[in-house]
Write an enzyme that holds these catalytic residues in place. Structure first.
Site, short mmCIF file in Angstrom:
data_model
loop_
_atom_site.label_atom_id
_atom_site.label_comp_id
_atom_site.label_asym_id
_atom_site.label_seq_id
_atom_site.Cartn_x
_atom_site.Cartn_y
_atom_site.Cartn_z
N ARG A 187 0.83 -1.21 0.00
CA ARG A 187 0.00 0.00 0.00
C ARG A 187 0.86 1.25 0.00
O ARG A 187 0.58 2.21 -0.70
CB ARG A 187 -0.96 0.02 1.20
CG ARG A 187 -1.98 1.16 1.09
CD ARG A 187 -2.94 1.20 2.28
NE ARG A 187 -4.06 2.09 2.02
CZ ARG A 187 -4.07 3.39 2.26
NH1 ARG A 187 -2.99 3.98 2.77
NH2 ARG A 187 -5.14 4.12 2.00
N CYS A 188 1.94 1.24 0.79
CA CYS A 188 2.83 2.39 0.84
C CYS A 188 3.43 2.72 -0.53
O CYS A 188 3.66 3.89 -0.86
CB CYS A 188 3.98 2.15 1.82
SG CYS A 188 3.51 2.09 3.55
#
Length: 410
Positions: free
Chosen positions: A399-400
């Site tokens: 996600r990052c």
């Protein structure tokens, strides 16, 4: 279709922004790791192979991938005259104050004919040996070491989630918490001001010029009407209040509720999405270490509609009940590491809770988190594992490393 359209965390992902790690990783040393917010130096070739695998997952699932460096190069290509402006701003924000060095770096950067090469060089950092400067006429020339970085690299650009966040049809252009990362938002600023596709009809819900820090890893779109934002190591409560006022009183956003999640300020919990991500209509991953300390606040418009006021209440309930209420479905929390303390802490360190949902129940995870990944499969999730031996050294997961630009509505 709007250039930005993200109203949830789990709808089918259609378009995503990445940054392929580059020579910025080669300009890191053991002495600069702390300042550059890394715990170790990734091996570039392997990190690129892992990242290419990540990109291929998107492509294999029919998701369009665009790269930050390409969008910025296209922005410069399509707007004659802003190259000079961009370089001047870049030098100012990099803290280059010495006039001789500033002029030399300016001429060096202007010498790049290919704008993508220019953009990649600004990301990689600039070494004194690159600019061919006569170093014999001042005190600083005589004491500065050969090989010194005049402008530091930006290795955290790998984490495209943080400099801005897609919220509805708008963006939250962030004020980064650290000086190290503050320059990362320059690229998004130019793209959303000048890029032919991204400079039209996109509401700026927060701006990098605001005094309070906020980062994209703390911003989660729960649904069209509800935004979750973490009060964290990197995002200040003041920033959330400014964002709320901008959304409620200054925009056309459909968001009418912001949930502020107060999480412990620890390196392992740097953003909300490092401890908490949505993976299906009714499922979230969560690190068990936050459950006893988490406080949640609801922000809505003031009953008087005074743009200087907000209605803020603390919600006294369990996290499951809070999420169930706002998502209008019974929610299940899946504990990182299965709730085992050692497994949870180890796999949390390697982003076991930082999953990326690409369609309901279909998620990308780091392969190294065996306990959590098995548990997710046992819960019926479609788990796609990716290699992470080098990428995980930056303390950021799938996600990052991704910024959704377009998702399907639910």
């Amino acid at each position: 279709m709007k250039a930005i359209s993200v109203n949830n965390e789990i709808g089918k992902l259609k378009k995503v922004l990445l940054h392929r790690p580059g020579e910025e990783l080669l300009n890191m040393t053991p002495d600069t790791l702390k300042d550059l917010l890394f715990d170790d130096i990734p091996y570039l070739r392997r990190a690129q192979e892992e990242h290419d695998y990540f990109a291929k997952i998107f492509e294999d699932n029919g998701i369009e991938v665009v790269y930050l460096e390409d969008l910025m190069a296209e922005t410069l290509d399509n707007n004659g005259g802003i190259k000079e402006e961009f370089i001047e701003q870049f030098l100012t924000e990099a803290g280059v104050r010495n006039r001789k060095y500033r002029e030399a770096i300016y001429e060096y950067l202007m010498s790049f004919k290919d704008n993508k090469e220019l953009v990649l060089k600004t990301m990689a950092g600039i070494n004194i040996n690159e600019i061919g400067l006569d170093r014999s006429h001042s005190l600083i020339d005589m004491i500065i070491e050969g090989g010194k970085m005049l402008i530091n690299a930006m290795p955290n650009l790998l984490f495209t989630r943080d400099p801005f966040a897609s919220v509805g049809n708008g963006i939250v252009l962030n004020k980064m918490y650290t000086i190290t990362r503050s320059r990362e938002t320059i690229y998004a600023d130019y793209i959303f001001n000048y890029h032919p596709e991204y400079s039209k009809d996109i509401d700026r819900l927060y701006d990098r010029t605001e005094p309070f820090s906020i980062e994209g890893g703390d911003v989660l779109n729960l649904n069209e009407n509800t935004l979750a934002v973490g009060i964290s190591q990197r995002t200040e409560a003041d920033a959330i209040e400014v964002l709320a006022k901008n959304i409620f009183y200054e925009s056309d956003s459909h968001i009418n509720t912001i949930l502020a999640f107060d999480i412990p300020e620890r390196r392992a919990f740097m953003h909300l999405d490092t401890v908490f991500t949505q993976i299906d209509y009714d499922k979230f991953t969560v690190h068990p270490g936050i459950l006893g300390t988490l406080r949640v606040f609801e922000l809505t418009r003031s009953k008087t509609s005074d743009p200087e006021e907000l209605n803020i209440i603390e919600i006294e309930d369990t996290l499951e009940n809070i999420l169930s209420k706002y998502l209008d479905t019974k929610v299940e929390l899946i504990l990182c590491g299965g709730g085992d303390r050692i497994a949870a802490e180890r796999e949390q360190w390697n982003d076991g809770s930082n999953t990326l949902c690409i369609s309901p129940g279909k998620i990308i995870v780091y392969e190294r988190n065996d306990v959590t990944n098995k548990l997710l499969r046992d819960k019926g999730l479609d788990v796609i594992e990716m290699p992470s031996g080098e990428l995980s050294r930056g303390r950021g997961g799938p996600r990052c490393m991704s910024m959704p630009l377009i998702r399907e509505d639910l």
